[in-house]
Design an enzyme around this catalytic site. Structure first.
Site, PDB file in Angstrom:
ATOM      1  N   CYS A   1      -2.158   0.502  14.700  1.00 43.64           N
ATOM      2  CA  CYS A   1      -3.127   0.661  13.944  1.00 43.64           C
ATOM      3  C   CYS A   1      -4.079  -0.421  13.708  1.00 43.64           C
ATOM      4  CB  CYS A   1      -2.491   0.688  12.376  1.00 43.64           C
ATOM      5  SG  CYS A   1      -3.631   1.354  11.218  1.00 43.64           S
TER       6      CYS A   1
ATOM      7  N   CYS B   1       2.398   2.968   9.488  1.00 48.32           N
ATOM      8  CA  CYS B   1       1.456   2.880  10.621  1.00 48.32           C
ATOM      9  C   CYS B   1       2.128   2.702  11.824  1.00 48.32           C
ATOM     10  CB  CYS B   1       0.452   1.610  10.321  1.00 48.32           C
ATOM     11  SG  CYS B   1      -0.245   1.365   8.602  1.00 48.32           S
TER      12      CYS B   1
ATOM     13  N   ARG C   1      -6.548  -3.617   8.670  1.00 53.48           N
ATOM     14  CA  ARG C   1      -6.407  -4.925   8.093  1.00 53.48           C
ATOM     15  C   ARG C   1      -4.847  -5.188   8.109  1.00 53.48           C
ATOM     16  NH1 ARG C   1      -9.114  -8.149   2.836  1.00 53.48           N
ATOM     17  NH2 ARG C   1      -7.955 -10.292   3.170  1.00 53.48           N
TER      18      ARG C   1
ATOM     19  N   ARG D   1       4.017   6.839   2.845  1.00 48.17           N
ATOM     20  CA  ARG D   1       3.070   8.005   3.211  1.00 48.17           C
ATOM     21  C   ARG D   1       2.431   7.375   4.674  1.00 48.17           C
ATOM     22  NH1 ARG D   1       0.789   5.541  -0.719  1.00 48.17           N
ATOM     23  NH2 ARG D   1      -1.583   5.080  -0.587  1.00 48.17           N
TER      24      ARG D   1
ATOM     25  N   CYS E   1      -4.598   5.655  11.411  1.00 46.89           N
ATOM     26  CA  CYS E   1      -3.906   5.484  12.792  1.00 46.89           C
ATOM     27  C   CYS E   1      -3.037   6.989  12.941  1.00 46.89           C
ATOM     28  CB  CYS E   1      -3.063   4.530  12.939  1.00 46.89           C
ATOM     29  SG  CYS E   1      -1.332   4.160  12.131  1.00 46.89           S
TER      30      CYS E   1
ATOM     31  N   THR F   1       0.965  -1.216   0.062  1.00 44.84           N
ATOM     32  CA  THR F   1      -0.070   0.157  -0.097  1.00 44.84           C
ATOM     33  C   THR F   1       0.758   1.299   0.006  1.00 44.84           C
ATOM     34  OG1 THR F   1      -0.215  -0.074   2.286  1.00 44.84           O
ATOM     35  CG2 THR F   1      -1.696  -1.230   1.202  1.00 44.84           C
TER      36      THR F   1
ATOM     37  N   CYS G   1      -0.351   6.524   7.352  1.00 47.28           N
ATOM     38  CA  CYS G   1      -1.857   6.120   7.261  1.00 47.28           C
ATOM     39  C   CYS G   1      -2.618   6.983   7.849  1.00 47.28           C
ATOM     40  CB  CYS G   1      -1.585   4.839   7.891  1.00 47.28           C
ATOM     41  SG  CYS G   1      -3.218   4.166   8.444  1.00 47.28           S
TER      42      CYS G   1
END
Length: 358
Positions: A47, A43, A50, A72, A77, A39, A74
């Protein structure tokens, strides 16, 4: 070796971090962040999104390290936001204790707030080295002794205001805590301590009127021993509560971790054996961003053959970060030993060398 792989070796083990991330363990928030390759986001360990497959995860010591690797933050969170630190339910409980120090708290009071007494007890033991009930009693006693020491109240009024049923009960509590009568055990005879949240985990700070006398990571295994030694050295009990030097060190630590401070201005109370004090004062001469070997430090204090003894004195330092024992390394550059964990030692050195910030 990639940046992430190198850094992971300086942090808790890969297995520990993976377990913490997969279980959403908030205790590791601020210790590391997790990058998800599929992705492109990073995080907090806690967090709630999923969880990805472990093969798609890598770990970083800081936000900047993750950002520099192309990740980048999240949006769920929000890892760039300041860590939550003390849980809200603990903050509310502590506010109520301080607002009404004479209240005698019982397990039924905690259950009435939907708090399990065992959970509260575990949190206070882990973060303050005492149970919640001992903390509440310490607040009651500390405020009463403070009033007497400042001349704001008589012994009788201080005892009644603090919720003690009798002068004899107050006197017994004061003697158990301080070894002195309430009148003798004034504010000058107390070590005030409190918890301070940092990006590397909570710390316990202690102060007397002369200055800061304690700054240790709350999860250090030797913390209870350090507290006992400090109380004996100063001949004073540790009582939870605020103090101007504690407020100052909290501010200065925030500036240090933001890379806005290189020297600490808070006055220090250095109490140990003559050799320990000599070593600790020598540590203060190591400039920010520099390191020295144990052998170099032993030579500096005039004991070139006492490298082992110097290492022991270094490890007995009760003022972590402020007295920079983390700046002493092995002759080969290895990060040998650190009371707060070698991974913290690496993070502190990375910060001071202009590497990974917080």
């Amino acid at each position: 070796m990639t940046t992430a792989t190198r850094v992971a070796a300086d942090l808790p083990s890969q297995e520990t971090m993976m377990t913490a991330f997969l279980e959403g363990d908030a205790a590791f928030d601020g210790v590391f962040v997790t990058g998800v390759r599929t992705t492109g986001i990073f995080c907090r360990p806690s967090c709630t999104a999923r969880k990805p497959l472990p093969k798609n995860v890598e770990f970083f010591p800081s936000h900047s390290a993750a950002l520099h690797s192309g990740y980048r933050p999240c949006k769920r969170c929000r890892p760039m936001d300041p860590p939550a630190g003390t849980p809200d339910w603990i903050r509310a409980l502590m506010r109520d204790v301080e607002a009404d120090p004479q209240r005698r708290w019982r397990d039924t009071d905690l259950r009435a707030r939907d708090l399990a007494p065992e959970r509260v007890r575990r949190w206070f033991r882990a973060n303050h080295g005492m149970t919640f009930h001992a903390y509440a009693r310490g607040i009651r006693l500390g405020q009463a002794l403070g009033k007497i020491g400042r001349g704001d109240s008589s012994v009788t009024h201080a005892a009644m205001d603090a919720g003690f049923d009798s002068l004899s009960g107050f006197a017994d509590a004061a003697r158990r805590a301080t070894g002195a009568s309430p009148r003798a055990a004034g504010a000058d005879d107390i070590i005030h301590f409190q918890r301070i949240d940092t990006p590397l985990g909570p710390m316990i700070a202690g102060a007397v009127d002369a200055g800061l006398c304690l700054l240790e990571f709350a999860d250090r295994r030797a913390l209870e021993t350090q507290l006992d030694v400090l109380a004996r050295r100063l001949g004073r009990p540790l009582v939870p509560g605020g103090h101007p030097w504690l407020a100052q060190i909290e501010t200065e630590l925030g500036e240090y971790f933001a890379d806005d401070r290189r020297r600490f201005d808070v006055p220090l109370v250095i109490e140990g054996t003559p050799f320990q004090e000599e070593v600790w004062r020598a540590l203060l001469t190591i400039d920010y961003g520099e390191t020295r070997s144990y052998a170099e430090m032993a030579a500096q204090v005039g004991r070139p053959n006492a490298v082992r003894a110097l290492g022991t004195a270094n490890g007995a330092n009760r003022l972590a970060i402020v007295i920079p024992c983390h700046r002493v390394i092995g002759a080969n550059g290895a990060l040998s030993g650190y009371g707060g964990g070698v991974w913290r030692k690496q993070r502190l050195l990375d910060l001071e060398r202009g590497g990974f910030g917080f």
